[in-house]
Scaffold this motif. Structure first.
Motif, short mmCIF file in Angstrom:
data_model
loop_
_atom_site.label_atom_id
_atom_site.label_comp_id
_atom_site.label_asym_id
_atom_site.label_seq_id
_atom_site.Cartn_x
_atom_site.Cartn_y
_atom_site.Cartn_z
N LEU A 66 0.82 -1.20 0.00
CA LEU A 66 0.00 0.00 0.00
C LEU A 66 0.86 1.26 0.00
CD1 LEU A 66 -2.85 -1.02 2.51
CD2 LEU A 66 -3.00 -0.81 0.02
N LYS A 117 2.06 1.68 -3.45
CA LYS A 117 1.00 2.15 -4.34
C LYS A 117 0.69 3.61 -4.10
CE LYS A 117 0.26 -1.77 -6.43
NZ LYS A 117 0.51 -1.92 -7.86
N LEU A 137 -5.06 -5.76 -5.69
CA LEU A 137 -5.28 -5.30 -4.32
C LEU A 137 -6.53 -5.93 -3.71
CD1 LEU A 137 -4.36 -1.51 -4.60
CD2 LEU A 137 -3.09 -3.29 -3.40
#
Length: 596
Positions: free
Chosen positions: A21, A24, A67
């Motif tokens: 995360l 990202k 995801l």
């Protein structure tokens, strides 16, 4: 070991997800959109712009799916760990329950705790939300203990239902059987919101002769009756009750009987009231129905609501001369057939008298009531309750009445001058309760509440000094149960004048106020309790109870009236939630006369 492995997998996966995360977010934060200028607006993109947006989002969709898959995998692991944790928690909690101190309470102690869950000032209703029926629903152990505690079942509040008589009879059978040999406390009444029970036609009655009524079921346990309140509405029930004799009620100490006009039409005698155990009696009905066989010399409390419609009668009643042990007397006399004789009756032990008179000449009703009270000699009277009859200054000039120390008055039947003149006759008065405010008699607008009457009790030195003491210098408790016009500023002035030490030193006979209670049907105007002037009085023990209930809302005009969207009309009733929690408001109610 398996739990540790699972936790480790979740920890590793969580760290992977966090790293992913973060990566990202870093990538997303560095991304710029070629459509930034129209994002989050109401702009309609052109056809070419739509094609460009689809091309721009195409490489992002696989990342979104990746995801989602990772989140689903971690959620599956988390759900499995949560289930294992909950199972283990339940397993531990089940064992910890074995260590609960509640399990080690002896049965006799737990049974005593159960008894303290019953209503304090009334009998237990036959409803699953209270009493033994509620205790039985907790667990099997409590159910067995409840069934084995007869005193839990010896208190019965029964509301008759014309549509569920059979169910009530079955329920009563169970209660009476479970109470075993314990003396019974019973209240039975008819419902307020349903039609009264009407007698069955003769033919149908004969068919149902074998069916028991709730009253007949209770009569089977009459030898255990100790405190009983009955409301009889039909003649058949009165006849059923009349079959009892004094030998059927060896334990009856308190009995409250209310008869309707229909119930009085039967040929009854109620001679069972001659039982020698009877100490407290309440009777509401025609005076000629009251049996004369009662052992009056044994009574310590008598509440009589007598109606004199057809049979003339003279006061004092003949039986009063025999009531030498009477300590409490409540008389409500109604009708035009009551005369006053020249005889006097002394009640040497009477300490509390409640009196109401309805009837006679409207122009001299107060005079007639005064003549009735004049026939009673009460040497130790200290509490006087006059709830519906206008009190007279002349009454408290009579021997016995001038020594009253607790007075309950209907304030709305007096003017402020009449109230002040009356209170001037009672220098020993220590407790005063007023229902409603005194009035200003206006021939045009009618009676208007006098919001300034309390100023008569405000102490203002040097006007009130040792030579000219104020009204009620011994007053320690003042209760206003229904006020609208008295302002908070006047309440504060009264409290300050009766509690602050300077006034108490100037007037030696002035006692400090110990308690003030007020039920105001309006909004609060001041925060009386938190005023600096009362801080010392409250710290010294002044009991201050102020209840504010706003007046009911009035119906307003609505253009939706008559449609399905019409707003509900406000009910013209006062909210009773807080009123019911204030027990002091009901302290002198008729239902509390016997401290039921």
């Amino acid at each position: 070991m398996d739990e540790l492995k699972t936790s480790f997998r979740i920890l590793v996966s969580s760290r992977r997800l966090c790293l992913l995360l973060r990566l990202k977010r870093a990538v997303m934060s560095s991304r710029t959109s070629p459509f930034q200028h129209i994002l989050h607006t109401n702009t309609v993109p052109t056809s070419s712009q739509c094609d460009e947006i689809r091309s721009f989002l195409h490489p992002l969709r696989p990342e979104l799916s990746t995801l989602d898959a990772e989140i689903h995998r971690l959620q599956t692991l988390l759900d499995a760990a949560t289930k294992e944790r909950n199972d283990l928690h339940g397993f531990v909690a089940a064992h910890e329950a074995l260590l609960s101190p509640m399990r080690r309470i002896p049965n006799d102690v737990l049974g005593l705790i159960f008894l303290h869950t019953l209503p304090e000032r009334r009998n237990t209703a036959l409803d699953a939300s209270e009493g033994p029926l509620l205790l039985m629903r907790v667990c099997r152990y409590w159910r067995d203990l409840t069934l084995a505690t007869p005193r839990l079942w010896a208190s019965i509040h029964l509301v008759l239902s014309p549509h569920a008589s059979g169910r009530l009879v079955n329920c009563l059978d169970d209660w009476l059987a479970r109470s075993r040999a314990v003396p019974l406390s019973i209240t039975m009444q008819t419902p307020r919101h349903f039609p009264r029970i009407t007698p069955l036609p003769r033919s149908e009655s004969e068919v149902n002769e074998s069916l028991k009524t709730p009253l007949q079921t209770l009569l089977l346990a009459s030898k255990r009756w100790q405190r009983v309140r009955l409301a009889i509405s039909v003649a058949e029930e009165a006849l059923t009750l009349s079959r009892l004799t004094k030998d059927d009620l060896p334990l009856l100490s308190t009995f409250d009987l209310t008869l309707s006009a229909a119930a009085e039409e039967s040929d009854h005698n109620f001679n069972f009231l001659a039982t020698p155990a009877l100490r407290r009696l309440a009777f509401a009905g025609a005076y000629d129905v009251l049996p004369q066989s009662i052992q009056w010399q044994n009574l310590t409390a008598l509440q009589l609501r007598a109606y004199h419609e057809d049979t003339p009668c003279a006061f004092p009643y003949a039986f009063l001369v025999h009531c030498t042990a009477l300590e409490r007397l409540a008389l409500t006399i109604s009708g035009n057939q009551v005369s006053v004789s020249d005889e006097r009756v002394q009640l040497p032990r009477l300490t509390r008298l409640s009196f109401a008179f309805f009837g006679g000449d409207p122009n001299n009703g107060q005079t007639h009531a005064l003549a009735i009270l004049e026939r009673l000699e009460l040497p130790v009277l200290h509490t006087m309750d006059i709830p519906f009859t206008p009190a007279s200054e002349d009454l408290f000039q009579m021997p016995g009445y001038a020594n009253v120390r607790c007075l309950i008055l209907a304030g709305m039947m007096l003017t402020a001058d009449e109230l002040a003149a009356l209170l001037a006759r009672l220098p020993q008065l220590s407790r005063l309760r007023l229902t409603g405010e005194p009035i200003v008699r206006d021939p045009i607008n009618g009676n208007i509440p006098d919001g300034e009457f309390l100023r008569r009790l405000v102490v203002n030195p040097p006007e009130g000094d040792a030579a000219n003491p104020p009204l009620c210098p011994a007053l320690e408790q003042l209760e206003l149960t229904s006020t609208r016009a008295v302002p908070d500023s006047l309440i504060l002035a009264f409290l300050v004048s009766r509690c602050i030490p300077p006034n108490l030193s100037v007037i030696p006979q002035l006692k400090p106020l110990a308690a003030f209670s007020c039920m105001c049907y309006r909004l609060a105007q001041l925060d009386v309790r938190n005023t600096p002037e009362l801080a010392s009085a409250l710290s010294n023990g002044l009991q201050l109870r102020l209840i504010y209930e706003p007046p009911p809302l009035l119906a307003r005009y609505s253009p939706l009236e008559g449609t399905e969207r019409e707003p509900p009309r406000p009910h013209h009733v006062v909210h009773r939630s807080r009123l019911e929690q204030s027990s002091w408001l009901h302290e002198f109610s008729p239902d509390r006369f016997f401290e039921w």
